[in-house]
Design a protein around this motif. Structure first.
Motif, short mmCIF file in Angstrom:
data_model
loop_
_atom_site.label_atom_id
_atom_site.label_comp_id
_atom_site.label_asym_id
_atom_site.label_seq_id
_atom_site.Cartn_x
_atom_site.Cartn_y
_atom_site.Cartn_z
N MET A 210 0.86 -1.17 0.00
CA MET A 210 0.00 0.00 0.00
C MET A 210 0.90 1.22 0.00
SD MET A 210 -3.09 1.32 0.24
CE MET A 210 -3.80 2.92 0.70
N PRO A 211 0.85 2.05 -1.06
CA PRO A 211 1.78 3.18 -1.19
C PRO A 211 1.39 4.39 -0.35
CG PRO A 211 0.35 3.09 -3.09
CD PRO A 211 -0.01 1.90 -2.25
N GLY A 212 1.41 4.22 0.98
CA GLY A 212 1.08 5.33 1.85
C GLY A 212 -0.41 5.56 1.94
N GLY A 213 -0.80 6.81 2.25
CA GLY A 213 -2.21 7.13 2.40
C GLY A 213 -2.65 7.01 3.85
N SER A 214 -3.93 7.35 4.10
CA SER A 214 -4.46 7.33 5.46
C SER A 214 -4.68 5.90 5.93
CB SER A 214 -5.78 8.10 5.52
OG SER A 214 -6.80 7.37 4.85
N THR A 215 -4.71 5.74 7.26
CA THR A 215 -4.94 4.42 7.83
C THR A 215 -6.30 3.88 7.43
OG1 THR A 215 -3.54 4.98 9.73
CG2 THR A 215 -5.05 3.12 9.98
N ASP A 216 -7.31 4.74 7.41
CA ASP A 216 -8.66 4.30 7.05
C ASP A 216 -8.70 3.74 5.62
OD1 ASP A 216 -9.61 5.00 9.51
OD2 ASP A 216 -10.47 6.92 8.87
N VAL A 217 -8.02 4.43 4.69
CA VAL A 217 -7.98 3.94 3.31
C VAL A 217 -7.22 2.62 3.24
CG1 VAL A 217 -7.13 4.42 0.98
CG2 VAL A 217 -8.22 6.24 2.31
N ALA A 218 -6.12 2.54 3.97
CA ALA A 218 -5.32 1.31 3.96
C ALA A 218 -6.14 0.13 4.48
CB ALA A 218 -4.07 1.49 4.80
N ILE A 219 -6.90 0.33 5.54
CA ILE A 219 -7.74 -0.73 6.09
C ILE A 219 -8.80 -1.16 5.08
CG2 ILE A 219 -9.46 -1.27 7.86
CD1 ILE A 219 -7.85 0.51 9.78
N ALA A 220 -9.43 -0.17 4.44
CA ALA A 220 -10.47 -0.49 3.46
C ALA A 220 -9.91 -1.27 2.28
CB ALA A 220 -11.12 0.81 2.97
N ARG A 221 -8.73 -0.87 1.81
CA ARG A 221 -8.12 -1.57 0.68
C ARG A 221 -7.67 -2.97 1.09
NH1 ARG A 221 -9.63 -0.67 -3.87
NH2 ARG A 221 -11.45 -0.62 -2.52
N ASN A 222 -7.21 -3.10 2.34
CA ASN A 222 -6.80 -4.40 2.87
C ASN A 222 -8.00 -5.36 2.88
OD1 ASN A 222 -4.99 -6.20 3.95
ND2 ASN A 222 -4.80 -5.19 5.92
N THR A 223 -9.13 -4.86 3.35
CA THR A 223 -10.34 -5.66 3.38
C THR A 223 -10.78 -6.04 1.97
OG1 THR A 223 -11.07 -4.57 5.43
CG2 THR A 223 -12.75 -5.70 4.13
N LYS A 224 -10.67 -5.10 1.05
CA LYS A 224 -11.04 -5.39 -0.34
C LYS A 224 -10.17 -6.49 -0.92
CE LYS A 224 -13.31 -4.73 -4.16
NZ LYS A 224 -14.74 -5.09 -4.26
N LEU A 225 -8.87 -6.46 -0.60
CA LEU A 225 -7.98 -7.51 -1.09
C LEU A 225 -8.40 -8.87 -0.55
CD1 LEU A 225 -5.53 -8.52 -2.62
CD2 LEU A 225 -4.10 -7.80 -0.69
N ASP A 226 -8.78 -8.94 0.72
CA ASP A 226 -9.27 -10.20 1.28
C ASP A 226 -10.47 -10.71 0.48
OD1 ASP A 226 -7.36 -10.20 3.23
OD2 ASP A 226 -8.71 -9.74 4.88
N GLN A 227 -11.39 -9.81 0.14
CA GLN A 227 -12.58 -10.20 -0.62
C GLN A 227 -12.21 -10.72 -2.01
OE1 GLN A 227 -14.81 -6.55 -0.58
NE2 GLN A 227 -15.53 -6.83 1.52
N LEU A 228 -11.28 -10.05 -2.66
CA LEU A 228 -10.87 -10.48 -3.99
C LEU A 228 -10.15 -11.83 -3.95
CD1 LEU A 228 -9.63 -7.02 -5.30
CD2 LEU A 228 -11.71 -8.22 -6.00
N CYS A 229 -9.38 -12.07 -2.90
CA CYS A 229 -8.76 -13.39 -2.74
C CYS A 229 -9.83 -14.46 -2.58
CB CYS A 229 -7.84 -13.40 -1.52
SG CYS A 229 -6.28 -12.51 -1.75
N ALA A 230 -10.85 -14.18 -1.78
CA ALA A 230 -11.92 -15.15 -1.56
C ALA A 230 -12.63 -15.48 -2.87
CB ALA A 230 -12.91 -14.61 -0.53
N GLU A 231 -12.78 -14.48 -3.73
CA GLU A 231 -13.48 -14.69 -5.00
C GLU A 231 -12.78 -15.71 -5.89
OE1 GLU A 231 -14.09 -10.97 -6.93
OE2 GLU A 231 -15.40 -10.18 -5.35
N ILE A 232 -11.46 -15.78 -5.80
CA ILE A 232 -10.71 -16.71 -6.65
C ILE A 232 -10.22 -17.93 -5.87
CG2 ILE A 232 -10.00 -14.87 -8.22
CD1 ILE A 232 -7.20 -15.00 -6.96
N GLY A 233 -10.66 -18.04 -4.62
CA GLY A 233 -10.31 -19.21 -3.82
C GLY A 233 -8.90 -19.20 -3.28
N ARG A 234 -8.32 -18.03 -3.11
CA ARG A 234 -6.96 -17.95 -2.54
C ARG A 234 -7.04 -17.53 -1.09
NH1 ARG A 234 -1.60 -14.39 -4.44
NH2 ARG A 234 -0.17 -15.56 -3.09
#
Length: 298
Positions: A210-234
């Motif tokens: 995550m290239p910097g940014g606010s903690t709130d944005v980082a958390i949201a993007r982190n959660t989104k990555l988890d969702q995208l991993c789940a979509e492809i079974g990773r």
């Protein structure tokens, strides 16, 4: 375990020295010092061809050339470019460059790559025109990045030449020799936060930055990555979470608070960006000021 949890081995800390508006000897001094400090586990450059700040005509070193030089001058640090612009070099050539650096370093390369600069970053946009490089739209850039990750991984791992026919890259008889020292290949670190890029992360990355940014944005993007991993079974826990934070010389408490927030949010790979000019013994100061307070707390 999910991607929001800190690594079982605890956090790792590194430094970033942007190779712009500095002299080679200044960067070398900092990396050599950091190489002697075990608490600093990794060191990074960035990948721009012209300055993003300060004197627009000031010096900026080419990242991979400088990385190879620094690899030869250090012994312990893991090292990389955070992150390589996939727009600058054809992926097969980049795979060859990176394999060379892994050999030079004795197997210490972390392979950082991303889609490249956003069209709205004026200072970055000019480097494409100045070097005769095409600047395609974001959709093209992300599609090209996904193909590049496939090409690079195949070149590093396959033992026979192969052809590749993608929408953006075509290869005939592609082969890489020598291979990287690391097996099966150096860790692939993909940087970025847009959802299309995170889809590439979910499929290809060993580490997401995550290239910097606010903690709130980082958390949201982190959660989104988890969702995208789940979509492809990773399993999202397979992808280490990394973040770049500024190391403030004047307001160190701000940096410590940012580190604490990042660790609490599941980012276990912390990269501390150092501003130039670099103070004397800055690497030791970083270790004592920013890393030591967290060494016994995670």
């Amino acid at each position: 375990m999910t991607g929001l949890l800190t690594s079982a081995r605890g956090p790792s800390f590194g430094i970033m020295t942007a190779p712009s508006q500095v002299a080679y000897q200044d960067v070398l001094r900092v990396w050599r010092e950091a190489d002697r400090i075990p608490q600093i586990e990794h060191a990074w450059l960035f990948d721009h061809l012209m300055p993003l700040g300060g004197d627009p005509n000031g010096p900026t070193f080419e990242g991979w050339t400088l990385l190879s030089a620094l690899a030869a001058q250090t012994e312990r640090l893991r090292l990389g470019v955070m992150v390589t612009s996939n727009r600058f070099r054809p992926p097969a050539m980049l795979a060859k460059i990176a394999a060379t650096v892994d050999v030079v370093s004795g197997g210490r390369l972390e392979f950082g790559i991303g889609a490249g600069s956003r069209p709205d970053v004026t200072q970055a946009r000019r480097e494409y025109e100045a070097h005769g490089l095409p600047f395609h739209d974001a959709a093209h850039a992300v599609e090209s990045l996904a193909e590049a990750c496939t090409i690079v991984r195949r070149l590093w791992t396959e033992t026979e030449p192969f052809d590749f026919k993608g929408d953006h890259h075509r290869l005939t008889g592609a082969f890489c020799s020598p291979k990287p020292v690391q097996r099966p290949h150096p860790p692939i670190v993909i940087g970025g936060q847009a959802t299309p890029t995170l889809r590439v992360v979910a499929e290809h990355a060993d580490r997401w930055n995550m290239p910097g940014g606010s903690t709130d944005v980082a958390i949201a993007r982190n959660t989104k990555l988890d969702q995208l991993c789940a979509e492809i079974g990773r399993d999202p826990a397979e992808i280490t979470r990394s973040i770049v934070l500024s190391a403030s010389y004047d307001r160190p408490d701000d940096t410590r608070h940012a580190i604490r927030a990042a660790l609490d949010s599941g980012f276990s790979h912390i990269v501390l960006g150092l501003g130039a000019p670099y103070p004397t013994k800055v690497a030791r100061w970083v270790a004592d000021t920013f890393i030591a307070p967290f060494a016994d707390k995670n």
